[in-house]
Scaffold this motif. Structure first.
Motif, PDB file in Angstrom:
ATOM      1  N   ILE A   1      41.363  15.924  16.595  1.00 27.10           N
ATOM      2  CA  ILE A   1      42.104  15.493  15.686  1.00 27.10           C
ATOM      3  C   ILE A   1      43.572  16.158  16.250  1.00 27.10           C
ATOM      4  O   ILE A   1      44.581  15.430  15.564  1.00 27.10           O
ATOM      5  CB  ILE A   1      41.115  16.135  14.486  1.00 27.10           C
ATOM      6  CG1 ILE A   1      40.419  15.300  13.977  1.00 27.10           C
ATOM      7  CG2 ILE A   1      42.958  16.035  13.230  1.00 27.10           C
ATOM      8  CD1 ILE A   1      39.757  15.352  12.438  1.00 27.10           C
ATOM      9  N   PHE A   2      42.910  17.195  16.434  1.00 28.45           N
ATOM     10  CA  PHE A   2      44.918  17.746  16.674  1.00 28.45           C
ATOM     11  C   PHE A   2      44.961  17.415  17.856  1.00 28.45           C
ATOM     12  O   PHE A   2      46.382  17.442  18.095  1.00 28.45           O
ATOM     13  CB  PHE A   2      44.756  18.971  16.873  1.00 28.45           C
ATOM     14  CG  PHE A   2      44.588  19.808  16.355  1.00 28.45           C
ATOM     15  CD1 PHE A   2      45.739  20.088  15.407  1.00 28.45           C
ATOM     16  CD2 PHE A   2      43.712  20.997  15.560  1.00 28.45           C
ATOM     17  CE1 PHE A   2      46.354  20.521  14.448  1.00 28.45           C
ATOM     18  CE2 PHE A   2      43.635  22.017  14.289  1.00 28.45           C
ATOM     19  CZ  PHE A   2      45.284  21.979  13.787  1.00 28.45           C
ATOM     20  N   ILE A   3      44.405  16.571  19.055  1.00 27.47           N
ATOM     21  CA  ILE A   3      45.061  15.913  20.525  1.00 27.47           C
ATOM     22  C   ILE A   3      45.575  14.312  19.476  1.00 27.47           C
ATOM     23  O   ILE A   3      46.203  14.092  20.232  1.00 27.47           O
ATOM     24  CB  ILE A   3      43.846  15.927  21.664  1.00 27.47           C
ATOM     25  CG1 ILE A   3      43.918  17.126  21.865  1.00 27.47           C
ATOM     26  CG2 ILE A   3      44.096  14.589  21.717  1.00 27.47           C
ATOM     27  CD1 ILE A   3      42.349  16.744  23.079  1.00 27.47           C
ATOM     28  N   ILE A   4      44.766  13.434  18.740  1.00 28.54           N
ATOM     29  CA  ILE A   4      45.015  12.214  18.847  1.00 28.54           C
ATOM     30  C   ILE A   4      47.037  12.892  17.327  1.00 28.54           C
ATOM     31  O   ILE A   4      47.643  11.958  17.596  1.00 28.54           O
ATOM     32  CB  ILE A   4      44.243  12.107  17.170  1.00 28.54           C
ATOM     33  CG1 ILE A   4      43.267  11.273  18.292  1.00 28.54           C
ATOM     34  CG2 ILE A   4      44.778  11.256  16.291  1.00 28.54           C
ATOM     35  CD1 ILE A   4      41.232  10.936  17.680  1.00 28.54           C
ATOM     36  N   ILE A   5      47.050  13.640  16.928  1.00 23.99           N
ATOM     37  CA  ILE A   5      48.040  14.095  15.942  1.00 23.99           C
ATOM     38  C   ILE A   5      49.052  14.148  16.839  1.00 23.99           C
ATOM     39  O   ILE A   5      50.020  14.249  16.962  1.00 23.99           O
ATOM     40  CB  ILE A   5      48.392  15.303  14.914  1.00 23.99           C
ATOM     41  CG1 ILE A   5      47.011  14.698  13.648  1.00 23.99           C
ATOM     42  CG2 ILE A   5      49.249  15.566  14.244  1.00 23.99           C
ATOM     43  CD1 ILE A   5      46.715  15.896  12.438  1.00 23.99           C
ATOM     44  N   GLY A   6      48.845  15.391  18.083  1.00 20.99           N
ATOM     45  CA  GLY A   6      49.737  15.202  19.141  1.00 20.99           C
ATOM     46  C   GLY A   6      50.368  14.221  19.772  1.00 20.99           C
ATOM     47  O   GLY A   6      51.517  14.242  20.185  1.00 20.99           O
ATOM     48  N   ILE A   7      49.418  13.217  20.557  1.00 19.19           N
ATOM     49  CA  ILE A   7      49.677  11.899  20.635  1.00 19.19           C
ATOM     50  C   ILE A   7      50.698  11.115  19.662  1.00 19.19           C
ATOM     51  O   ILE A   7      51.592  10.702  19.887  1.00 19.19           O
ATOM     52  CB  ILE A   7      48.619  11.262  21.331  1.00 19.19           C
ATOM     53  CG1 ILE A   7      47.795  11.740  22.542  1.00 19.19           C
ATOM     54  CG2 ILE A   7      49.089   9.654  21.562  1.00 19.19           C
ATOM     55  CD1 ILE A   7      45.821  11.175  22.776  1.00 19.19           C
ATOM     56  N   VAL A   8      50.603  11.317  18.467  1.00 20.15           N
ATOM     57  CA  VAL A   8      50.937   9.854  17.640  1.00 20.15           C
ATOM     58  C   VAL A   8      52.138  10.913  17.135  1.00 20.15           C
ATOM     59  O   VAL A   8      53.707  10.270  17.560  1.00 20.15           O
ATOM     60  CB  VAL A   8      50.370  10.510  16.036  1.00 20.15           C
ATOM     61  CG1 VAL A   8      51.628   9.999  14.584  1.00 20.15           C
ATOM     62  CG2 VAL A   8      49.152   9.619  16.540  1.00 20.15           C
TER      63      VAL A   8
ATOM     64  N   LEU B   1      54.080  12.450  19.547  1.00 15.95           N
ATOM     65  CA  LEU B   1      55.040  12.228  20.679  1.00 15.95           C
ATOM     66  C   LEU B   1      55.097  10.607  20.652  1.00 15.95           C
ATOM     67  O   LEU B   1      56.010  10.659  21.286  1.00 15.95           O
ATOM     68  CB  LEU B   1      53.368  12.383  21.946  1.00 15.95           C
ATOM     69  CG  LEU B   1      54.711  12.175  23.813  1.00 15.95           C
ATOM     70  CD1 LEU B   1      55.178  12.989  24.168  1.00 15.95           C
ATOM     71  CD2 LEU B   1      53.148  11.989  24.550  1.00 15.95           C
ATOM     72  N   LEU B   2      54.134   9.642  20.508  1.00 14.97           N
ATOM     73  CA  LEU B   2      54.915   8.773  20.510  1.00 14.97           C
ATOM     74  C   LEU B   2      55.726   8.828  18.984  1.00 14.97           C
ATOM     75  O   LEU B   2      57.534   7.364  20.103  1.00 14.97           O
ATOM     76  CB  LEU B   2      53.314   7.722  19.622  1.00 14.97           C
ATOM     77  CG  LEU B   2      52.577   7.480  21.045  1.00 14.97           C
ATOM     78  CD1 LEU B   2      51.832   6.952  20.615  1.00 14.97           C
ATOM     79  CD2 LEU B   2      52.774   6.515  22.162  1.00 14.97           C
ATOM     80  N   PHE B   3      56.042   9.403  17.904  1.00 17.27           N
ATOM     81  CA  PHE B   3      56.939   8.777  17.244  1.00 17.27           C
ATOM     82  C   PHE B   3      58.420   9.740  17.946  1.00 17.27           C
ATOM     83  O   PHE B   3      59.250   9.448  18.004  1.00 17.27           O
ATOM     84  CB  PHE B   3      56.940   9.933  16.563  1.00 17.27           C
ATOM     85  CG  PHE B   3      56.111   9.067  15.279  1.00 17.27           C
ATOM     86  CD1 PHE B   3      56.879   7.802  14.597  1.00 17.27           C
ATOM     87  CD2 PHE B   3      55.347   9.774  14.730  1.00 17.27           C
ATOM     88  CE1 PHE B   3      55.675   7.497  13.385  1.00 17.27           C
ATOM     89  CE2 PHE B   3      54.208   9.045  13.372  1.00 17.27           C
ATOM     90  CZ  PHE B   3      54.237   7.755  13.344  1.00 17.27           C
ATOM     91  N   GLY B   4      58.442  10.291  18.558  1.00 18.04           N
ATOM     92  CA  GLY B   4      59.582  10.564  19.758  1.00 18.04           C
ATOM     93  C   GLY B   4      59.753   9.710  20.426  1.00 18.04           C
ATOM     94  O   GLY B   4      61.547   9.686  20.071  1.00 18.04           O
ATOM     95  N   ILE B   5      59.356   9.701  20.977  1.00 17.05           N
ATOM     96  CA  ILE B   5      60.124   8.353  22.158  1.00 17.05           C
ATOM     97  C   ILE B   5      59.749   6.935  21.835  1.00 17.05           C
ATOM     98  O   ILE B   5      61.380   6.643  22.195  1.00 17.05           O
ATOM     99  CB  ILE B   5      58.273   8.024  22.954  1.00 17.05           C
ATOM    100  CG1 ILE B   5      57.996   9.163  23.901  1.00 17.05           C
ATOM    101  CG2 ILE B   5      58.350   6.983  24.226  1.00 17.05           C
ATOM    102  CD1 ILE B   5      56.277   8.943  24.391  1.00 17.05           C
ATOM    103  N   ILE B   6      59.390   6.595  20.060  1.00 11.08           N
ATOM    104  CA  ILE B   6      60.322   5.987  19.763  1.00 11.08           C
ATOM    105  C   ILE B   6      61.454   5.511  18.874  1.00 11.08           C
ATOM    106  O   ILE B   6      62.298   4.967  19.586  1.00 11.08           O
ATOM    107  CB  ILE B   6      59.170   4.831  18.447  1.00 11.08           C
ATOM    108  CG1 ILE B   6      57.521   4.011  18.928  1.00 11.08           C
ATOM    109  CG2 ILE B   6      59.818   4.195  17.430  1.00 11.08           C
ATOM    110  CD1 ILE B   6      56.449   4.169  18.172  1.00 11.08           C
TER     111      ILE B   6
END
Length: 66
Positions: free
Chosen positions: A7-14, A16-21
């Motif tokens: 769950i923490f890995i998935i939240i981190g990826i989300v 990260l993607l928000f930051g890139i977007i």
């Protein structure tokens, strides 16, 4: 790896993607901007659509991992 770690890995990826977007998608063609005097109204139509598509893909991939 337990579920809590996933769950923490998935939240981190989300995040990260928000930051890139957020860095690359700011004001797309199709976003509405109304200026009158000192007032500016910004309605991000295309940005909302792109973010919605990306989030749908992320949640689809996450649901397939379970």
């Amino acid at each position: 790896m337990n579920e809590f770690s996933k769950i923490f890995i998935i939240i981190g990826i989300v995040f990260l993607l928000f930051g890139i977007i957020g860095a690359f998608i700011g004001k797309l063609p199709g976003d509405l901007i109304f200026k009158k005097g000192n007032t500016t109204f910004y309605f991000p139509v295309m940005t909302s659509i792109v973010v919605s598509i990306i989030l749908s893909l992320i949640f689809y991939i996450v649901s397939r991992l379970k």
